[in-house]
Write a protein that holds these residues in place. Structure first.
Motif, mmCIF file in Angstrom:
data_model
loop_
_atom_site.group_PDB
_atom_site.id
_atom_site.type_symbol
_atom_site.label_atom_id
_atom_site.label_comp_id
_atom_site.label_asym_id
_atom_site.label_seq_id
_atom_site.Cartn_x
_atom_site.Cartn_y
_atom_site.Cartn_z
ATOM 1 N N GLY B 335 0.795 -1.223 0.000
ATOM 2 C CA GLY B 335 0.000 0.000 0.000
ATOM 3 C C GLY B 335 0.828 1.274 0.000
ATOM 4 N N ASP B 336 2.112 1.192 0.349
ATOM 5 C CA ASP B 336 2.987 2.370 0.316
ATOM 6 C C ASP B 336 3.083 2.911 -1.109
ATOM 7 O OD1 ASP B 336 3.448 1.922 2.925
ATOM 8 O OD2 ASP B 336 5.571 1.348 2.733
ATOM 9 N N THR B 337 3.131 4.214 -1.231
ATOM 10 C CA THR B 337 3.385 4.809 -2.539
ATOM 11 C C THR B 337 4.814 5.314 -2.544
ATOM 12 O OG1 THR B 337 1.082 5.422 -2.790
ATOM 13 C CG2 THR B 337 2.665 6.584 -4.158
ATOM 14 N N ILE B 338 5.507 5.055 -3.648
ATOM 15 C CA ILE B 338 6.943 5.296 -3.632
ATOM 16 C C ILE B 338 7.419 5.787 -4.989
ATOM 17 C CG2 ILE B 338 7.364 2.868 -4.204
ATOM 18 C CD1 ILE B 338 9.682 4.332 -1.792
ATOM 19 N N GLU B 339 8.467 6.582 -4.955
ATOM 20 C CA GLU B 339 9.113 7.031 -6.194
ATOM 21 C C GLU B 339 10.174 6.007 -6.585
ATOM 22 O OE1 GLU B 339 9.207 10.286 -8.071
ATOM 23 O OE2 GLU B 339 7.138 10.022 -7.357
ATOM 24 N N LEU B 340 10.082 5.480 -7.812
ATOM 25 C CA LEU B 340 11.074 4.518 -8.283
ATOM 26 C C LEU B 340 11.742 5.047 -9.544
ATOM 27 C CD1 LEU B 340 9.038 1.202 -7.943
ATOM 28 C CD2 LEU B 340 10.874 1.997 -6.441
ATOM 29 N N GLY B 341 12.881 4.460 -9.892
ATOM 30 C CA GLY B 341 13.531 4.888 -11.121
ATOM 31 C C GLY B 341 14.578 3.905 -11.586
ATOM 32 N N PHE B 342 14.981 4.023 -12.862
ATOM 33 C CA PHE B 342 16.084 3.212 -13.385
ATOM 34 C C PHE B 342 16.848 4.038 -14.403
ATOM 35 C CE2 PHE B 342 12.308 2.193 -15.906
ATOM 36 C CZ PHE B 342 12.756 2.351 -17.204
ATOM 37 N N LEU B 343 18.071 3.608 -14.679
ATOM 38 C CA LEU B 343 18.893 4.298 -15.668
ATOM 39 C C LEU B 343 18.530 3.814 -17.061
ATOM 40 C CD1 LEU B 343 22.337 4.067 -13.862
ATOM 41 C CD2 LEU B 343 20.964 6.140 -14.255
ATOM 42 N N LEU B 344 18.507 4.726 -17.995
ATOM 43 C CA LEU B 344 18.177 4.347 -19.362
ATOM 44 C C LEU B 344 19.167 3.314 -19.898
ATOM 45 C CD1 LEU B 344 15.951 4.936 -21.267
ATOM 46 C CD2 LEU B 344 17.316 6.765 -22.290
ATOM 47 N N SER B 345 20.414 3.376 -19.405
ATOM 48 C CA SER B 345 21.424 2.424 -19.881
ATOM 49 C C SER B 345 21.151 1.004 -19.377
ATOM 50 C CB SER B 345 22.811 2.867 -19.428
ATOM 51 O OG SER B 345 22.817 2.989 -18.026
ATOM 52 N N ASP B 346 20.298 0.867 -18.368
ATOM 53 C CA ASP B 346 19.930 -0.465 -17.879
ATOM 54 C C ASP B 346 18.670 -0.999 -18.557
ATOM 55 O OD1 ASP B 346 22.015 -0.924 -16.123
ATOM 56 O OD2 ASP B 346 21.041 0.214 -14.517
ATOM 57 N N ALA B 347 18.095 -0.207 -19.453
ATOM 58 C CA ALA B 347 16.915 -0.663 -20.184
ATOM 59 C C ALA B 347 17.375 -1.245 -21.509
ATOM 60 C CB ALA B 347 15.957 0.500 -20.422
ATOM 61 N N LEU B 348 17.070 -2.515 -21.721
ATOM 62 C CA LEU B 348 17.590 -3.204 -22.893
ATOM 63 C C LEU B 348 16.486 -3.427 -23.925
ATOM 64 C CD1 LEU B 348 20.340 -4.693 -23.590
ATOM 65 C CD2 LEU B 348 18.960 -6.753 -23.230
ATOM 66 N N PRO B 349 16.680 -2.904 -25.141
ATOM 67 C CA PRO B 349 15.677 -3.163 -26.182
ATOM 68 C C PRO B 349 15.639 -4.657 -26.507
ATOM 69 C CG PRO B 349 17.207 -1.428 -26.842
ATOM 70 C CD PRO B 349 17.775 -2.067 -25.638
ATOM 71 N N VAL B 350 14.448 -5.245 -26.561
ATOM 72 C CA VAL B 350 14.306 -6.651 -26.928
ATOM 73 C C VAL B 350 13.248 -6.796 -28.012
ATOM 74 C CG1 VAL B 350 15.039 -7.647 -24.735
ATOM 75 C CG2 VAL B 350 12.645 -7.021 -25.052
ATOM 76 N N SER B 351 13.340 -7.915 -28.749
ATOM 77 C CA SER B 351 12.345 -8.187 -29.786
ATOM 78 C C SER B 351 11.369 -9.231 -29.267
ATOM 79 C CB SER B 351 13.044 -8.732 -31.030
ATOM 80 O OG SER B 351 13.642 -9.974 -30.713
ATOM 81 N N GLY B 352 10.300 -9.450 -30.002
ATOM 82 C CA GLY B 352 9.367 -10.505 -29.623
ATOM 83 C C GLY B 352 7.950 -10.018 -29.559
ATOM 84 N N ARG B 353 7.080 -10.937 -29.196
ATOM 85 C CA ARG B 353 5.656 -10.597 -29.121
ATOM 86 C C ARG B 353 5.423 -9.578 -28.012
ATOM 87 N NH1 ARG B 353 3.385 -16.180 -28.149
ATOM 88 N NH2 ARG B 353 5.584 -16.498 -27.687
ATOM 89 N N GLU B 354 4.500 -8.642 -28.269
ATOM 90 C CA GLU B 354 4.265 -7.596 -27.286
ATOM 91 C C GLU B 354 3.167 -7.962 -26.312
ATOM 92 O OE1 GLU B 354 3.892 -3.703 -29.184
ATOM 93 O OE2 GLU B 354 5.124 -4.585 -30.758
ATOM 94 N N ALA B 355 2.072 -8.476 -26.866
ATOM 95 C CA ALA B 355 0.909 -8.748 -26.016
ATOM 96 C C ALA B 355 1.147 -9.977 -25.154
ATOM 97 C CB ALA B 355 -0.321 -8.940 -26.896
#
Ligand SMILES: Nc1ncnc2c1ncn2[C@@H]1O[C@H](COP(=O)(O)OP(=O)(O)O)[C@@H](O)[C@H]1O
Ligand SMILES: [Mg+2]
Lengths: 274, 362
Positions: B335-355
């Motif tokens: 139930g806590d509300t919190i600010e989260l974040g990540f570095l764009l360099s840790d986001a990896l583009p991947v291929s594949g089905r979306e749904a």
């Protein structure tokens, strides 16, 4: 005491049945064989004195051993073949093998008379093809007895050996192959040793059933093919209960001792070929 | 003993309408520890069986040490194999089981005794030669199966889920053992498992499989850090898949977070990104370049030193993240509300089905 009851009560009905229907009659049998009307060994002396009884005993033993051996020899490859089939085919084949077991031995023995007789299917075919001038004597021969008994008892052998084979993990054969065994080596060193025990059990059952056969030898065999059970039946008909009992005890002892020898031998062979 | 190269060249295997293996291409280097990793039914066993000679490929070629083995029966391929159910011969004792491949090869008696002794020594069962398989524990049977598979020094060793039947503790101990054997023997190992942890811990390289095909072949760290597809990212470890769509000029929009990020490099073409749970942290505006967003804690899995969270995003999507409990760190509650974040360099583009969230990561 209570713990003992709790552990064993499931066995009691079986033990009761055995007591009433096996042990008591057996004791009766033993008692009858040594009474006339007081204690006597005269019946056993008669068996020992008159050559015919022991001769028939030895022949009974010989016929039963040969039938059991042939059943194992013929039944094993059939069971092996069935075990190699896909599941559904296996069930079908085993079902087919069971069908003759639903018919009485009497009827199956009569069927052999029809097949082997002077006017039987085989003679008709031989005469029709001109292979022989005269009908060949097939019925009332020792060969007919072996053949008919083998055919009647073979399903028992096949089913016993087959059920032993179904217990074998077929990955063991693959393991043997990849470890360097050619197909026949895998068969000889892995499959056969693991299925031998069940096959010998089947042969023992066939042997025990053979020892008690009398309808088949009486119907398809000649005078020389009489088995011990035929003699017992003959004596029972004459109400010679005591002498029949003595013969029955001879049959029982012969069967038990031979089974023990076959088991021992079987264990020895199993260990040797592994 | 040293290992041999193993190659699969365009191998296919059909069972009726099922493609158990489809156009399977793989080069295993001599001495390499290669793992086939995939869910049940993905064709791992079929690939091993084709290599061992139990199954004939519908198309393609399998080579060991540069020679095609397609025409050889299993007994002529000289590969060792450990089965999942061990497949020890129940009518032979431990010594006889291990001696079996040597006797088939006509090795002299004294030599058989010596080599069986060495093999049993290696798996630390030197004293149990006289035992029958049914008198052994699961772990001991596993070791006997291993000793038997390597006693004839095959240049290639195949293992089909060899630890699947063991409990967790024993499995971990056996993983270390297998690593030791591999270092000692130097043979090429082709190992099959559906357990990604096992694959990561043991392998030089992993071939991730799905539906009879290889999804990706790479070293464990690269498979984990740079999965090429959503399928691989989700099968190896846990991950969050976020969808991208064209945003304002020169930017892409992360749909689930409702924020725009600069469309640099691969991000410009990608339609999904994968962000591992351990790459997400509490933002509190500390770090430069952090993509931050608000989330509500939905589930807390407390493991002591480590806490796994499942959070709900404003758009309704779910997000996994985890925290090591550093100095002074608090544990969040449902139930806590919190600010989260990540570095764009840790986001990896991947291929594949979306749904259709096909989350397989366990
Ligand atoms: N003997 C067979 N007959 C028919 N289909 C099979 C056979 N062996 C495997 N398959 C099918 O091939 C696919 C791959 O199986 P398998 O190689 O055993 O997968 P895995 O080992 O990864 O679990 C599965 O869909 C399976 O049902
Ligand atoms: Mg499998």
């Amino acid at each position: 005491m209570l713990a003992f009851i709790r552990r064993t009560w499931l066995l009691w009905p079986a033990i009761g049945l055995l007591l009433v229907f096996f042990l008591v009659p057996s004791l009766d049998l033993i008692q009858a064989s040594v009474m006339n009307p007081d204690f006597t060994l005269e019946h056993f002396e008669r068996i020992a004195d008159r050559k015919v009884y022991l001769a028939v005993f030895w022949r009974t033993l010989q016929v039963s051993l040969i039938v059991a051996f042939l059943a194992a020899l013929v039944g094993y490859p059939i069971a092996y073949f069935i075990n190699l089939q896909p599941r559904k085919t296996q069930f079908l084949l085993i079902f087919l093998i069971f069908i003759p077991l639903w018919m009485s031995v009497l009827i199956r023995s009569y069927a052999w008379m029809i097949v082997l007789g002077r006017d039987g299917i085989i003679n008709t075919a031989l005469l029709g093809l001109g292979l022989t001038e005269e009908p060949v004597r097939l019925l009332f021969t020792s060969g007919a007895v072996y053949f008919a008994m083998l055919q009647i008892l073979l399903p028992v052998q096949i089913v016993t050996a087959y059920s032993a084979m179904t217990e074998i993990d077929m990955d063991l054969m693959r393991a043997a192959r990849v470890l360097g065994a050619r197909p026949w080596q895998a068969l000889r060193r892995v499959f056969i040793p693991l299925s031998l025990d069940g096959t010998i059990t089947g042969a023992i059952i066939v042997f025990m059933l053979s020892m008690g056969f009398f309808i088949t030898p009486a119907l398809v065999g000649g005078r020389q093919d009489m088995m011990l059970a035929n003699l017992i039946e003959f004596q029972v008909e004459r109400l010679n209960w005591s002498f029949a009992s003595a013969l029955a005890i001879l049959l029982l002892l012969g069967t038990v001792l031979t089974v023990i020898v076959i088991r021992r031998l079987g264990n020895l062979i199993t260990r040797r070929i592994a | 003993m040293s290992g041999a190269a193993v190659s699969f060249r365009g191998v296919s295997k059909r069972y009726g309408p099922v493609d158990a293996l489809a156009d399977f291409d793989l080069e295993v280097k001599p001495g390499e520890f290669m793992t086939f990793l995939g869910p049940s039914g993905s064709g791992k066993t079929t690939a091993l069986n084709v290599l061992a000679g139990f199954t004939h490929a519908t198309a393609g070629e399998v080579m060991i040490d540069g020679r095609s083995v397609g025409g050889l029966p299993p007994e002529q391929r000289n590969v060792g194999m450990v089965f999942q159910s061990y497949s020890l011969f129940p009518h032979m004792n431990v010594f006889e089981n291990v001696a079996f491949p040597l006797r088939l090869r006509g090795v002299a008696k004294a030599e058989v005794a010596r080599r069986v002794g060495e093999s049993l020594d290696m798996v630390r069962l030197a004293d149990l030669g006289g035992r029958m398989p049914k008198e052994l524990s699961g772990g001991q049977r596993q070791r006997v199966a291993f000793a038997r598979a390597v006693v004839f020094e095959p240049p290639v060793l195949l293992m089909d889920e060899p630890l699947g039947a063991l409990d967790l503790k024993l499995r971990q101990a056996m993983q270390l053992e297998i690593k030791r054997y591999h270092a000692q023997l130097g043979c090429t190992i082709v190992f099959v498992t559906h357990d990604q942890g096992e694959a990561l811990a043991l392998s030089d390289r992993i071939a991730v499989m799905g539906e009879g095909r290889i999804a990706q072949v790479d070293t464990p760290d690269r498979i984990y850090d740079y999965p090429k597809s959503r399928y691989v990212a989700e099968f190896i470890g846990k991950t969050n898949i976020l969808t991208l769509e064209p945003g304002n000029a020169g930017a892409v929009r992360i749909v689930e977070l409702g924020c725009d990020v600069p469309a640099q490099g691969a991000l410009a073409e990608a339609r999904m990104i994968s962000v591992r749970p351990e790459k997400i942290e509490r933002a509190a505006g500390r770090r430069e370049g952090l993509i931050d967003f608000t989330a509500r804690i939905d589930e807390v899995l407390f493991l002591g030193d480590l806490v796994h969270y499942s959070a709900v995003l404003p758009g309704g999507g779910a997000l996994l993240f985890q925290e090591h409990r550093g100095p002074g760190a608090t544990v969040l509650a449902r139930g806590d509300t919190i600010e989260l974040g990540f570095l764009l360099s840790d986001a990896l583009p991947v291929s594949g089905r979306e749904a259709a969230a096909t989350a397989v990561g366990a």
